[in-house]
Motif scaffolding. Structure first.
Motif: not given
Length: 500
Positions: A17-18, A171-177, A383-389, A391-394
């Motif tokens: 996720s981003h 190589d950074l995550t979206y948050t780190e970017q 409405t739901k984003f998946k996978p719900t596992t 963390e960002g989608f939760r």
């Protein structure tokens, strides 16, 4: 091949996720009224009427109302104007587009046996552009208190300085970017220059009165291919089902500009910046529909239809750049440029949009006309984003549950026939899907049209007007201020039908 080569040259970044937002879910969860000119002219109120190629998108039992085979095609011209009000400054932007709106056919097979109660079977297939995303929005004005520095601080606080200094951008995550952009562009600065520093402060001078411009250009579409089957029992009860296959292709380019005229300080601070974002989302989905129409009397009909959740699999590609200018009371201005020229390609994710129930009633005045009413209900909080596992989608699914609610949609349509000429009109109201009623407001739409029956050929023309207000932040996190937008959409549709 060119696209793959381009990604290889510019670099890749993978993640689950981003930066998905509630507004991304709403883009696919909300319906737009499209279809044949007759359907649009009558406000889409066809749940108990049937007998129209686009009526199948409301109630799949409607194909069994046809007496003969029919094929048709619809072309539309759409003009959308977005009027923006940002802290008292008013701006506007227009976009005009021409699309193939609908094409399809229904084939009717009659059972002539006098002993059979099932009088016919109808099989249909149709294509519809269910949403045309083409529009432009320009907002400008002076924010008296808030700067975009809040956006970068929201992402940066909690990210170690050593991470963004020592790990390549790709190589950074979206948050780190986002933290990297703010730090490299000196919009924000670390409290400590140690690698384990996780706290940042602004480098934008205090004082307020920040001039902002926000430009959003959107392009793309949602489309749907439907396969329909329906049957008639004693010409009194009509039953039908649809299998729907959805395709989406969406591009969004945004440019945010900030400038301030606060007094220069001895040290360098931000005087202006340009933050650019490009998003490309594409994928496909599946849904199904079930419906029934009961002919209570020769004139009065009732309809009931269910549309399932739509299950999408989506892919996102994101690219960003930031340009800043720093000034001090002494010395020359310093310009920074952070354009990694990297397209972040994310792992596919799933989106489940809510189902919908539609209740309908219609009264047919013989061969002279009809009046019809549809009412639909949809719970957007499901409405739901998946996978719900993830963390960002939760977190995002929690925001969806908290922000969205059930919304009703009322559609009213009427038709009056004068020999071969048909006069039509319609009205549509849709409530806000947001609990606050302002992020996306209520929708009001008026429509009208004409139709002429040449015998085996029919020609229909429709005009519809739609207006809706919204107030969505320029950014979802940190800096969430946004403009008040009034969207006005004018649509002209032309349908050519052939009876076979």
């Amino acid at each position: 091949m060119k696209k793959i080569l381009f990604l290889f040259i510019t670099g890749l970044s993978f993640s689950v996720s981003h930066s998905q937002e509630v507004s991304d879910a709403m883009r696919y969860a909300q319906d737009n009224l499209t279809g044949t000119a007759r359907f649009r002219a009558m406000g889409g109120a066809f749940g108990a009427v049937g007998g129209d190629l686009s009526a199948l998108s409301v109630n799949p039992a409607g194909s069994a109302v046809f007496s003969n085979n029919q094929v048709g095609v619809t072309l539309s011209n759409q003009n959308i104007k977005n009027n923006s009000n940002y802290f008292g400054t008013q701006t506007s932007e227009k976009e005009n587009s021409f699309i193939l709106n609908q094409a399809g056919g229904v084939f009717v097979f009659h059972d002539r046996s006098p002993n059979s109660n099932w009088k016919k079977i109808a099989i249909g297939a149709s294509y519809e552009t269910t949403n045309n995303f083409d529009k432009n929005t320009f907002s400008a004005g002076t924010n008296p208190t808030r700067s975009i520095d809040a956006y970068f601080l929201e992402y940066a606080n909690g990210v170690e300085l050593g991470t963004i200094n020592n790990i390549p951008y790709g190589d950074l995550t979206y948050t780190e970017q986002q933290a990297d952009f703010g730090n490299y562009g000196q919009v924000i600065k670390p409290v400590s220059n140690t690698n384990n520093n996780t706290q940042y402060t602004t480098n934008v001078p205090a004082g307020g009165n920040y001039y902002h411009e926000n430009v959003i250009n959107e392009r793309g579409y949602n489309s749907k291919v439907s396969f329909n089957i329906a049957t008639s029992f004693k010409d009194r009860l009509y039953l039908g089902a649809n299998l729907n296959f959805h395709v989406t292709d969406y591009r969004r380019t945004s440019n945010f500009y900030e400038e301030n005229y606060n007094d220069l300080l001895p040290g360098y601070t931000i005087s202006n910046l340009d933050f650019n974002n490009e998003q490309y989302t594409y994928g496909n989905g599946f849904s199904f529909q079930l419906g029934a129409i009961a002919k209570v009397t020769e004139s009065f009909r009732l309809g009931l239809a269910y549309e399932s959740n739509t299950w999408y699999e989506l892919y996102d590609e994101i690219s960003q750049s930031l340009y800043t200018t720093l000034e001090a009371s002494t010395g020359q201005p310093i310009n920074t440029s952070n354009n990694p020229q990297i397209i972040n390609v994310y792992d596919p994710y799933r989106l489940q949009t809510p189902g919908k129930f539609t209740f309908s009633g219609a009264y047919v005045f013989g061969k002279s006309g009809l009046i019809s009413v549809d009412y639909s209900i949809k719970d957007y909080s499901n409405t739901k984003f998946k996978p719900t596992t993830d963390e960002g989608f939760r977190r995002l699914n929690g925001d969806i549950s908290n922000d969205l609610t059930s919304a009703g949609e009322l559609r009213i349509g009427a038709e009056y026939k004068i020999k071969q000429l048909s006069l039509r009109g319609g009205y549509r109201f849709e409530g806000s899907p947001y609990k606050n009623g302002t992020t996306i407001g209520d929708l009001n739409s008026y429509s009208g049209g004409l139709g002429y029956n040449f015998g085996s050929t029919k020609l229909d023309l429709a005009y519809s007007y739609l207006e809706r207000k919204s107030n969505q932040g320029f950014f979802e996190r940190g800096f969430t201020d946004g403009a008040n937008i009034t969207s006005k959409l004018n649509n002209v549709s032309l349908t050519l039908l052939f009876e076979l």
